[in-house]
Design a protein around this motif. Sequence first.
Motif, PDB file in Angstrom:
ATOM      1  N   LEU A  84     -84.749  20.905 -65.473  1.00 47.92           N
ATOM      2  CA  LEU A  84     -84.463  22.206 -65.548  1.00 47.92           C
ATOM      3  C   LEU A  84     -85.661  22.471 -66.743  1.00 47.92           C
ATOM      4  O   LEU A  84     -86.828  24.225 -65.882  1.00 47.92           O
ATOM      5  CB  LEU A  84     -83.453  22.946 -66.684  1.00 47.92           C
ATOM      6  N   VAL A  85     -86.566  22.354 -67.253  1.00 44.73           N
ATOM      7  CA  VAL A  85     -87.790  22.997 -67.501  1.00 44.73           C
ATOM      8  C   VAL A  85     -88.893  22.477 -66.817  1.00 44.73           C
ATOM      9  O   VAL A  85     -89.584  23.810 -66.205  1.00 44.73           O
ATOM     10  CB  VAL A  85     -88.772  21.949 -68.647  1.00 44.73           C
ATOM     11  N   GLY A  86     -88.600  21.717 -65.581  1.00 45.25           N
ATOM     12  CA  GLY A  86     -89.659  22.083 -64.554  1.00 45.25           C
ATOM     13  C   GLY A  86     -89.389  22.967 -63.396  1.00 45.25           C
ATOM     14  O   GLY A  86     -89.803  23.910 -63.284  1.00 45.25           O
ATOM     15  N   ALA A  87     -88.667  23.143 -63.134  1.00 45.88           N
ATOM     16  CA  ALA A  87     -87.987  24.090 -62.290  1.00 45.88           C
ATOM     17  C   ALA A  87     -88.357  25.676 -63.488  1.00 45.88           C
ATOM     18  O   ALA A  87     -88.788  26.786 -62.454  1.00 45.88           O
ATOM     19  CB  ALA A  87     -86.432  24.594 -62.252  1.00 45.88           C
ATOM     20  N   VAL A  88     -87.943  25.886 -65.045  1.00 47.60           N
ATOM     21  CA  VAL A  88     -88.916  26.911 -64.970  1.00 47.60           C
ATOM     22  C   VAL A  88     -89.471  27.455 -65.027  1.00 47.60           C
ATOM     23  O   VAL A  88     -90.412  28.613 -64.165  1.00 47.60           O
ATOM     24  CB  VAL A  88     -88.155  27.318 -66.570  1.00 47.60           C
ATOM     25  N   VAL A  89     -90.815  26.357 -65.529  1.00 48.96           N
ATOM     26  CA  VAL A  89     -92.124  26.344 -65.294  1.00 48.96           C
ATOM     27  C   VAL A  89     -92.324  26.683 -63.245  1.00 48.96           C
ATOM     28  O   VAL A  89     -93.800  27.539 -63.201  1.00 48.96           O
ATOM     29  CB  VAL A  89     -93.031  24.654 -65.644  1.00 48.96           C
ATOM     30  N   SER A  90     -91.806  25.986 -62.519  1.00 43.33           N
ATOM     31  CA  SER A  90     -92.287  25.962 -61.073  1.00 43.33           C
ATOM     32  C   SER A  90     -92.325  27.174 -60.457  1.00 43.33           C
ATOM     33  O   SER A  90     -92.703  28.004 -60.131  1.00 43.33           O
ATOM     34  CB  SER A  90     -91.844  25.269 -60.894  1.00 43.33           C
ATOM     35  N   GLY A  91     -91.144  28.212 -61.791  1.00 46.35           N
ATOM     36  CA  GLY A  91     -90.910  29.280 -60.556  1.00 46.35           C
ATOM     37  C   GLY A  91     -91.585  30.490 -61.769  1.00 46.35           C
ATOM     38  O   GLY A  91     -91.786  31.620 -60.975  1.00 46.35           O
ATOM     39  N   LEU A  92     -91.802  29.918 -63.002  1.00 44.38           N
ATOM     40  CA  LEU A  92     -92.484  31.480 -63.634  1.00 44.38           C
ATOM     41  C   LEU A  92     -94.013  31.313 -62.775  1.00 44.38           C
ATOM     42  O   LEU A  92     -94.956  32.131 -62.961  1.00 44.38           O
ATOM     43  CB  LEU A  92     -92.338  30.919 -64.974  1.00 44.38           C
ATOM     44  N   ALA A  93     -94.578  29.970 -62.529  1.00 48.63           N
ATOM     45  CA  ALA A  93     -96.142  29.659 -62.325  1.00 48.63           C
ATOM     46  C   ALA A  93     -95.970  30.562 -60.736  1.00 48.63           C
ATOM     47  O   ALA A  93     -96.673  31.260 -60.687  1.00 48.63           O
ATOM     48  CB  ALA A  93     -96.103  27.920 -62.102  1.00 48.63           C
ATOM     49  N   ALA A  94     -94.884  30.417 -60.160  1.00 51.05           N
ATOM     50  CA  ALA A  94     -95.158  30.944 -58.427  1.00 51.05           C
ATOM     51  C   ALA A  94     -94.881  32.681 -59.032  1.00 51.05           C
ATOM     52  O   ALA A  94     -96.213  33.262 -58.038  1.00 51.05           O
ATOM     53  CB  ALA A  94     -93.830  30.489 -57.817  1.00 51.05           C
ATOM     54  N   GLU A  95     -94.325  33.002 -59.678  1.00 45.34           N
ATOM     55  CA  GLU A  95     -94.375  34.227 -59.803  1.00 45.34           C
ATOM     56  C   GLU A  95     -95.671  35.118 -60.687  1.00 45.34           C
ATOM     57  O   GLU A  95     -95.933  35.919 -59.980  1.00 45.34           O
ATOM     58  CB  GLU A  95     -93.790  34.799 -61.098  1.00 45.34           C
ATOM     59  N   ILE A  96     -96.301  34.431 -60.869  1.00 48.30           N
ATOM     60  CA  ILE A  96     -97.867  34.305 -62.048  1.00 48.30           C
ATOM     61  C   ILE A  96     -98.838  34.479 -61.185  1.00 48.30           C
ATOM     62  O   ILE A  96     -99.450  35.085 -60.726  1.00 48.30           O
ATOM     63  CB  ILE A  96     -97.696  33.480 -62.775  1.00 48.30           C
ATOM     64  N   ALA A  97     -98.510  33.358 -59.872  1.00 50.65           N
ATOM     65  CA  ALA A  97     -99.900  33.395 -58.695  1.00 50.65           C
ATOM     66  C   ALA A  97     -99.230  34.151 -58.409  1.00 50.65           C
ATOM     67  O   ALA A  97    -100.249  34.823 -57.206  1.00 50.65           O
ATOM     68  CB  ALA A  97     -98.979  32.316 -58.261  1.00 50.65           C
ATOM     69  N   TRP A  98     -97.699  34.733 -57.424  1.00 48.75           N
ATOM     70  CA  TRP A  98     -97.457  35.936 -56.957  1.00 48.75           C
ATOM     71  C   TRP A  98     -98.644  37.341 -57.328  1.00 48.75           C
ATOM     72  O   TRP A  98     -98.702  37.987 -56.470  1.00 48.75           O
ATOM     73  CB  TRP A  98     -96.855  36.083 -56.222  1.00 48.75           C
ATOM     74  N   ARG A  99     -98.519  37.896 -58.583  1.00 53.03           N
ATOM     75  CA  ARG A  99     -98.728  38.703 -58.913  1.00 53.03           C
ATOM     76  C   ARG A  99    -100.411  38.746 -59.108  1.00 53.03           C
ATOM     77  O   ARG A  99    -101.137  39.699 -59.006  1.00 53.03           O
ATOM     78  CB  ARG A  99     -98.274  39.041 -60.619  1.00 53.03           C
TER      79      ARG A  99
END
Length: 146
Positions: A128-143
């Motif tokens: 769960l923590v890895g999923a949240v961190v991965s999703g946020l990291a991809a979002e930050i990289a996109w921005r």
Amino acid sequence: MPTAARLVAALCLALLAFVVSEQVKPQLPEGTDFGYFNWVNSGLGLLCGWIVMGPRAGRGIVNGINNGLTGVGALLFWGLFVHGAYEMFRLAMRNRYDGPFEAVLAIFEEGVEFGSALLVPHIIVTLLVGAVVSGLAAEIAWRRWR
């Protein structure tokens, strides 16, 4: 098309798959030969991050978290399917099945058996923590790197 979000999502899920693979090993029966277990799971993490999570980045923070959960869900599905299919093939070579339908059904039975090893609190929290961190990291990289 390669993007930074795809790369970050792929690397995050590959790392998460490697960490969870190490956590799962003590849960499986003693004497299990793991072979390329970590590397297969990391490869699946790369693919799920690149194909599932990467294209969906850039839709907001909440969607980024949902994207991470979706990516980890896809990773779990494909991991259980691939390892279940491998185990079925290994047993089929020893003539353990009476027919092809029984062998195909065994893929899912083996996947459920392997999935039961994931039902440990520290593994669930890591996912769960890895999923949240991965999703946020991809979002930050996109921005950051459009």
